[in-house]
Design an enzyme around this catalytic site. Structure first.
Site, mmCIF file in Angstrom:
data_model
loop_
_atom_site.group_PDB
_atom_site.id
_atom_site.type_symbol
_atom_site.label_atom_id
_atom_site.label_comp_id
_atom_site.label_asym_id
_atom_site.label_seq_id
_atom_site.Cartn_x
_atom_site.Cartn_y
_atom_site.Cartn_z
ATOM 1 N N LYS A 124 0.872 -1.174 0.000
ATOM 2 C CA LYS A 124 0.000 0.000 0.000
ATOM 3 C C LYS A 124 0.905 1.219 0.000
ATOM 4 C CE LYS A 124 -2.833 2.834 2.895
ATOM 5 N NZ LYS A 124 -3.442 3.081 4.186
ATOM 6 N N GLY A 168 -7.884 9.397 9.819
ATOM 7 C CA GLY A 168 -8.193 9.496 11.251
ATOM 8 C C GLY A 168 -9.192 10.579 11.611
ATOM 9 N N ASN A 222 -9.117 2.139 9.761
ATOM 10 C CA ASN A 222 -8.378 1.763 10.954
ATOM 11 C C ASN A 222 -8.953 2.459 12.191
ATOM 12 O OD1 ASN A 222 -4.802 1.304 11.641
ATOM 13 N ND2 ASN A 222 -6.502 1.242 13.030
ATOM 14 N N THR A 223 -8.804 3.790 12.231
ATOM 15 C CA THR A 223 -9.190 4.549 13.428
ATOM 16 C C THR A 223 -10.655 4.347 13.822
ATOM 17 O OG1 THR A 223 -7.584 6.179 12.711
ATOM 18 C CG2 THR A 223 -9.066 6.861 14.467
ATOM 19 N N ALA A 225 -9.445 5.803 4.239
ATOM 20 C CA ALA A 225 -9.340 6.922 5.183
ATOM 21 C C ALA A 225 -10.582 7.805 5.228
ATOM 22 C CB ALA A 225 -8.136 7.802 4.891
ATOM 23 N N GLY A 226 -10.904 8.223 6.447
ATOM 24 C CA GLY A 226 -11.950 9.216 6.657
ATOM 25 C C GLY A 226 -13.262 8.691 7.193
#
Lengths: 66, 268
Positions: B107, B168, B216-217, B194-195
């Protein structure tokens, strides 16, 4: 001799193979990479590759991340 | 009661079939046990990892991430997080490949600055060119710019991964129309990376026709990460099914659901 492992100075008694260096450091993780002076040393050469005085060694692994 | 079993179409990436369209990161969890429990709950078959120095401190012979997440069972997707130029990103991919015994799936993310973690596109393109030439299977993190997305596909990246919002941030899909435009023009899988903040954000991504979501977050920092991982699993599946089912067009005024004929009131 003096070597640098992940930027930390270490005193090692004489030249040493990467295999023996990893045992000395008690690293058992098989998913690692070793760079000596910014060149990746393949796992197949750990037995024969000898670390020398002043070498800069990076021992790297996978950690949590996104 | 009749049970309807809906089969999710398999998703192919680098010649491997996946049932799950959710890819999860392994950062920010309390410990490896929680990471593994969230992974199980999410149903993800691909996980991202970061590449960092071995901790030479006290825990040197303690467990490590890949003791918990078996690379034989899951697809490990090493990232180049923390790289701000193409050179560092390429070096990280080479090290990752050595760590993972020659695997070349990566990635690629080359960041612009620490405040926004927005991708640096010039450096991303430079790194993507070099990595593709060197045989890497590149999944690339990028902005939601359709022209850049196509350029990265033309370079030979196997998947283009535009952001929904900054890494994040949990802001959810900020630019639906750009993502739609990227999806429409793509011939490689588009995975929003992301986001995402909560389950509905993940559903929106999938309802737009994206092939998958990477997060992830949103899971790791939820009050209950395991529960959120289950929610995300369902959200990705339901969003995907809704996209396949085809939503109704939006109308300005009402359209009665009950028949107009057969009314028995006299004063009509």
């Amino acid at each position: 001799m003096e070597i640098y492992i992940n930027q930390e100075k270490k005193i090692i008694d004489g030249e040493i193979s990467i295999n023996n260096l990893l045992s000395f450091l008690e690293i058992q993780n098989k998913y690692i990479a070793v760079e000596v002076n910014k060149t990746i040393i393949p796992k197949s050469e750990y037995k024969t590759f000898i670390v020398k005085d002043n070498d800069k060694i990076e021992i790297i692994n996978a950690v949590g991340g996104g | 009661m009749q049970l309807v079993v809906v089969k999710l179409a398999k998703f192919i990436l680098d010649k491997k079939e996946y049932t799950s369209r959710l890819i999860i990161g392994t950062g920010k969890y309390k410990d490896f046990k929680q990471t593994k429990a969230a992974l199980d709950a999410s149903g993800a078959e691909m996980v991202t990892v970061a590449i960092r120095r071995v901790n030479l401190g006290q825990e040197k012979s303690g467990p490590n991430l890949l003791d918990y997440i078996d690379p034989e069972r899951y697809t490990i997707l090493p990232n180049t997080a923390g790289c701000y130029n193409s050179q560092d990103a390429i070096r990280t991919c080479q090290i990752a490949s050595e760590i993972l015994n020659g695997k070349k799936l990566v990635k690629l993310e080359v960041l612009g600055d620490k405040k926004t973690l927005y991708p640096n596109i010039a450096e991303t393109i430079k790194a993507a060119n070099a990595l593709v030439k060197d045989g890497y299977k590149v999944m690339v993190y990028t902005t939601d710019d359709p022209i850049v997305a196509k350029e990265l596909e033309n370079i030979g990246c196997i998947s283009v991964m535009p952001l929904a919002a900054p890494i994040g941030s949990g802001l959810g899909m900020q630019n639906k129309y750009n993502i739609l435009s990227i999806v429409e023009n793509a011939s490689v899988p588009i995975i929003v990376d992301a986001g995402v903040g909560t389950a509905s954000d993940a559903s929106i991504v999938m309802e737009l026709g994206c092939d998958g979501v990477l997060m992830n977050t949103a899971i790791a920092c939820a009050k209950d990460p395991i529960l959120m991982a289950s929610a995300m699993k369902m959200a990705v599946e339901s969003g995907y099914l809704a996209y396949k089912a085809g939503r109704i067009p939006k109308k300005k005024y009402a359209s009665a659901s009950s028949p107009i004929e057969g009314n028995f009131f006299e004063n009509e």
